[in-house]
Structure formats: C-alpha cells, structure tokens
Design a protein around this motif. Structure first.
Motif, PDB file in Angstrom:
ATOM      1  N   UNK A 214       0.840  -1.197   0.000  1.00 16.57           N
ATOM      2  CA  UNK A 214       0.000   0.000   0.000  1.00 16.57           C
ATOM      3  C   UNK A 214       0.876   1.249   0.000  1.00 16.57           C
ATOM      4  N   UNK A 215       0.284   2.375  -0.369  1.00 15.16           N
ATOM      5  CA  UNK A 215       0.953   3.666  -0.245  1.00 15.16           C
ATOM      6  C   UNK A 215       0.689   4.209   1.156  1.00 15.16           C
ATOM      7  N   UNK A 216       1.736   4.384   1.943  1.00 18.49           N
ATOM      8  CA  UNK A 216       1.587   4.959   3.276  1.00 18.49           C
ATOM      9  C   UNK A 216       1.396   6.476   3.196  1.00 18.49           C
ATOM     10  N   UNK A 217       2.044   7.099   2.214  1.00 20.72           N
ATOM     11  CA  UNK A 217       1.899   8.545   2.045  1.00 20.72           C
ATOM     12  C   UNK A 217       2.312   8.922   0.633  1.00 20.72           C
ATOM     13  N   UNK A 218       1.636   9.915   0.092  1.00 18.63           N
ATOM     14  CA  UNK A 218       1.965  10.454  -1.225  1.00 18.63           C
ATOM     15  C   UNK A 218       2.076  11.965  -1.076  1.00 18.63           C
ATOM     16  N   UNK A 228       5.755  13.582   8.001  1.00 11.95           N
ATOM     17  CA  UNK A 228       5.456  12.172   7.714  1.00 11.95           C
ATOM     18  C   UNK A 228       4.124  11.752   8.332  1.00 11.95           C
ATOM     19  N   UNK A 229       3.301  11.053   7.558  1.00 10.48           N
ATOM     20  CA  UNK A 229       1.950  10.714   8.007  1.00 10.48           C
ATOM     21  C   UNK A 229       1.919   9.501   8.925  1.00 10.48           C
ATOM     22  N   UNK A 230       2.913   8.626   8.823  1.00 10.40           N
ATOM     23  CA  UNK A 230       2.932   7.410   9.637  1.00 10.40           C
ATOM     24  C   UNK A 230       4.322   7.194  10.219  1.00 10.40           C
ATOM     25  N   UNK A 231       4.392   6.328  11.196  1.00 11.91           N
ATOM     26  CA  UNK A 231       5.686   6.029  11.810  1.00 11.91           C
ATOM     27  C   UNK A 231       6.621   5.368  10.803  1.00 11.91           C
ATOM     28  N   UNK A 232       6.075   4.599   9.872  1.00 13.06           N
ATOM     29  CA  UNK A 232       6.927   3.984   8.849  1.00 13.06           C
ATOM     30  C   UNK A 232       7.597   5.050   7.993  1.00 13.06           C
ATOM     31  N   UNK A 233       6.836   6.033   7.543  1.00 14.31           N
ATOM     32  CA  UNK A 233       7.399   7.107   6.717  1.00 14.31           C
ATOM     33  C   UNK A 233       8.427   7.897   7.512  1.00 14.31           C
ATOM     34  N   UNK A 361       7.925  14.179  16.614  1.00 24.92           N
ATOM     35  CA  UNK A 361       6.745  13.596  15.979  1.00 24.92           C
ATOM     36  C   UNK A 361       6.333  12.330  16.724  1.00 24.92           C
ATOM     37  N   UNK A 362       5.036  12.238  17.065  1.00 30.01           N
ATOM     38  CA  UNK A 362       4.529  11.156  17.906  1.00 30.01           C
ATOM     39  C   UNK A 362       3.458  10.377  17.134  1.00 30.01           C
ATOM     40  N   UNK A 363       3.593   9.042  17.117  1.00 30.74           N
ATOM     41  CA  UNK A 363       2.669   8.160  16.387  1.00 30.74           C
ATOM     42  C   UNK A 363       2.232   7.021  17.309  1.00 30.74           C
ATOM     43  N   UNK A 364       0.994   6.597  17.115  1.00 29.72           N
ATOM     44  CA  UNK A 364       0.532   5.421  17.840  1.00 29.72           C
ATOM     45  C   UNK A 364       1.409   4.231  17.468  1.00 29.72           C
ATOM     46  N   UNK A 365       1.883   3.482  18.445  1.00 30.85           N
ATOM     47  CA  UNK A 365       2.792   2.364  18.189  1.00 30.85           C
ATOM     48  C   UNK A 365       2.150   1.347  17.263  1.00 30.85           C
ATOM     49  N   UNK A 366       2.903   0.968  16.222  1.00 29.33           N
ATOM     50  CA  UNK A 366       2.404  -0.020  15.272  1.00 29.33           C
ATOM     51  C   UNK A 366       1.405   0.519  14.282  1.00 29.33           C
ATOM     52  N   UNK A 367       1.164   1.820  14.342  1.00 31.08           N
ATOM     53  CA  UNK A 367       0.153   2.390  13.450  1.00 31.08           C
ATOM     54  C   UNK A 367       0.672   2.563  12.046  1.00 31.08           C
ATOM     55  N   UNK A 368      -0.148   2.240  11.047  1.00 32.03           N
ATOM     56  CA  UNK A 368       0.177   2.438   9.638  1.00 32.03           C
ATOM     57  C   UNK A 368      -1.135   2.444   8.859  1.00 32.03           C
ATOM     58  N   UNK A 369      -1.120   3.044   7.706  1.00 28.72           N
ATOM     59  CA  UNK A 369      -2.318   3.018   6.882  1.00 28.72           C
ATOM     60  C   UNK A 369      -1.928   3.138   5.426  1.00 28.72           C
ATOM     61  N   UNK A 370      -2.832   2.710   4.575  1.00 32.01           N
ATOM     62  CA  UNK A 370      -2.591   2.854   3.149  1.00 32.01           C
ATOM     63  C   UNK A 370      -3.546   3.869   2.561  1.00 32.01           C
ATOM     64  N   UNK A 371      -3.119   4.483   1.474  1.00 33.70           N
ATOM     65  CA  UNK A 371      -3.981   5.457   0.811  1.00 33.70           C
ATOM     66  C   UNK A 371      -4.987   4.747  -0.086  1.00 33.70           C
TER      67      UNK A 371
END
Length: 371
Positions: A214-218, A228-233, A361-371
């Motif tokens: 998935x695309x985490x961010x575009x 960055x929108x997610x912790x992965x990014x 920058x603070x993110x919920x642990x394990x959080x990720x999403x796809x566009x």
C-alpha cells in the motif's frame, strides 16, 4: 475541466495465490511529472511497475494511460517505455543501432530512423557518437543511451526500474541531477522505482512511500520529510532518532509522554486520537537537536538531557555526533554544527543536548495506513 492525467491507477491490486503484493492502490500522475515510488525490497513497487508496463496482469482495479484503460492492451502496444536496472543494451550493436532498435521494430524507414536517432542523441548530450560501440561508453553515458532508446519512441510515460542501482556512489550522485534535467528537457512523465530515499527526494515532484503493498503517504519531498503521516514514513525517509514511550496526556495535538526509563518527553501528535496510557513511537531528526556546554542554556527547549560522546563521524558539513544519553542509556544521533564551537569535542566528553516539542513527531505504536 482538469487535464487528463498521463497515468491513473484505480484500486489496482495483484495477488500471487494467497499473497497480496499490491493492495487496492489508487493514484494519478499529471503530465510532465517526475513521480517516484519509494519503498524497501518486497513492498510491491516493482510489481506495480510491471503492471503499468503490461508484463503482469492486475488481479483487480483499472489502469489508465491518457484516460484509456490498458487492461486488455499488450505491453508492445502501450504508450510506455521502460529503462531496466541493468539497462539491457545490445553489446553487438553500436550506439545508433541500440537507440533506433524500437523504431526499426515499428517498421520506420532507415532515413527517418537515422534522423530521429541523431536528434534524440543530441538531446541527451551524445551527439555525433552513433557509430561508436556501446563498450566504449562510461556508465553514465550508457544510462543516457538507455534513456534515448526509450525517448526516441515518444512514450507518454517512461518507467524506470532502479536504473542507478548498478552505478558507483559518485556516478550515482551525478546521475540523479542528470536524470532530473533530462526529464525536464523532454517534459515526459517519469515513473521511477527506487529503495534509495536520496534518489527520490532529490529528483521527484511527487513521491509515494510504499510498504506491504500500500501507499503509506503520497506527497512532495518536503511533505514526506517534515510531515510524515505514519511512523513507517518517519523512520524510512531521512534519518531519525526513535523512542518508545507511553502517553501521559494529549491535548490539541500536544503530547506529554514518558519513556520506559522514566524520562519525560513533550511532542506533537501526528493526527489525533491519543490518550493516557497509549503506547507511542517518537521520532526526532538529528538536525533538530541542539548542543550546549551548559544544560541551563537549553532549559527553554522542553526536551533536554546530557550525553556522553561515543563517536564523532566527521564528514565536513554532514558530520554526525553519536551520544549515549546518561538518563536513558539510549544512543542518540545528531548533526554536529560546523561553526567551530565544538571543534575540540572528543570521545568521552559529556555535553548537554535538547530539542523543541514541535520537532518531536509522535505516532501510535504499530500504526500504519494505506492510501
């Protein structure tokens, strides 16, 4: 009415038996855009590129070029060309024959082939070399020949599958600039696949960060780096110090946290919805951290500590300092200012450091999403 994009994917997906390599990805690429898909090995980016090229059939969704669906169009009938990682030049042919190969396959007459080949070689800075053997070229020149071979066909979209991966570091740095210049010269839509964040950040108008199909961010390079929108990014694009913490309180985006070692931190939530007790991932860029001989000088920053110098990685303006936080034991990486103030800093020294909550920058642990 808005202009029809050169490339559009609508909920495109690809399954290999039970494995979902690409999961309902949607995006569009306007004409003349340098568009990069950035992600680690196995994220699905090459599978996506091969579907655009027609080498693999999507399991679902639609794929359009200039507003026309390509689902039933074979690869050789699509208005795309592709530059492969290993270029795939023909060693038994001279430069001109390599560049004109696709035109000859289309049945273009010899005179027109010669004229078009000479014209495109001029545009990539290789005028007058058509009769030379491919073996006489440098790595960068071979890259330009591979691009010329594609561009002579006047594709709507040029696909590039990690084309700089086989080059040495110095040539790769040079070719990043040259590729962007060539893209601007031809004003052709480039779709570029890479796992190298530097390539994507330097060259691209738009970047999609891909992970697990998935695309985490575009967004633009600056958007991905600074927002960055997610912790992965946040962890994949650029360098960052990372902490695990637990939320003490969260109000209007401001977050109070405490690490496992009991150190209090303040930061900014990426999104909304955090509350007391939530586990979070915290990211701080090395260049956001300030140094001082006196801890009192940094008290206003909100996040401060002291660290012992473990290593100094001197690289001119890009020098780095590696500290061991005396409170938490965590290893910290930070940019070493080249003002001369810390020129005599040595391994084993203790120094104060800190950064502002807005740089956290603070993110919920394990959080990720796809566009």
């Amino acid at each position: 009415m808005s202009e029809t994009p050169d490339l559009e994917c609508r909920a495109i997906s690809k399954n290999f038996d039970d494995f979902k390599a690409v999961k309902d990805v949607s995006f569009s690429v306007p004409q003349g855009t340098f568009f990069s898909i950035l992600g680690p090995s196995g994220c699905g980016k090459t599978t996506l590129l091969r579907m655009i090229a027609g080498f693999q059939k999507p399991s679902g969704g639609d794929l359009l070029i200039k507003g026309k669906s390509m689902l039933d169009v074979p690869p050789n009938k699509r208005p795309v060309s592709m530059v492969f990682q290993h270029l795939a030049l023909f060693p038994m042919m001279n430069i001109g024959a390599n560049v004109g190969f696709g035109l000859r396959q289309r049945g273009v007459n010899k005179t027109d082939v010669k004229q078009q080949v000479e014209r495109v070689l001029e545009r990539v800075g290789l005028g007058g070399v058509a009769e030379r053997p491919v073996s006489s070229l440098s790595g960068g020149q071979k890259q330009r020949v591979a691009i010329a071979r594609c561009m002579v066909l006047e594709p709507d979209v040029l696909l590039l599958d990690e084309p700089l991966g086989a080059l040495d570091l110095k040539l790769r740095e040079h070719m990043k600039i040259e590729l962007k210049q060539l893209q601007s010269e031809f004003n052709t839509t480039f779709v570029y696949i890479t796992h190298d964040q530097s390539e994507a950040l330097v060259m691209s108008d738009q970047i999609a960060v891909m992970n697990h199909g998935v695309f985490e961010q575009l967004g633009t390079a600056k958007e991905l780096y600074y927002e960055p929108a997610t912790s992965f990014v946040a962890g994949f694009v650029g360098e960052a110090n990372r902490f695990a913490a637990t939320v003490e309180s969260a109000d209007s985006g401001a977050v109070q946290m405490v690490t496992a070692e009991g150190k209090a931190l303040r930061g900014v939530e990426a999104g909304r919805g955090l509350s007391h007790g939530d586990k979070v991932d915290v990211f701080v860029r090395p260049e956001a951290i300030r140094l001082s001989r006196s801890a009192a000088d940094l008290a206003q920053l909100g996040n401060t500590s002291e660290g012992k110098v473990e290593n100094i990685l001197f690289n001119g303006a890009n020098s780095q300092l590696i500290l061991r936080d005396l409170t938490t034991g965590a290893e910290m990486s930070m940019a070493l200012p080249q003002t001369g103030e810390f020129r005599d800093l040595a391994q084993g020294d203790v120094i104060a450091f800190g950064w502002e909550p807005q740089q956290t920058r603070v993110y919920r642990a394990g959080g990720a999403h796809g566009l």
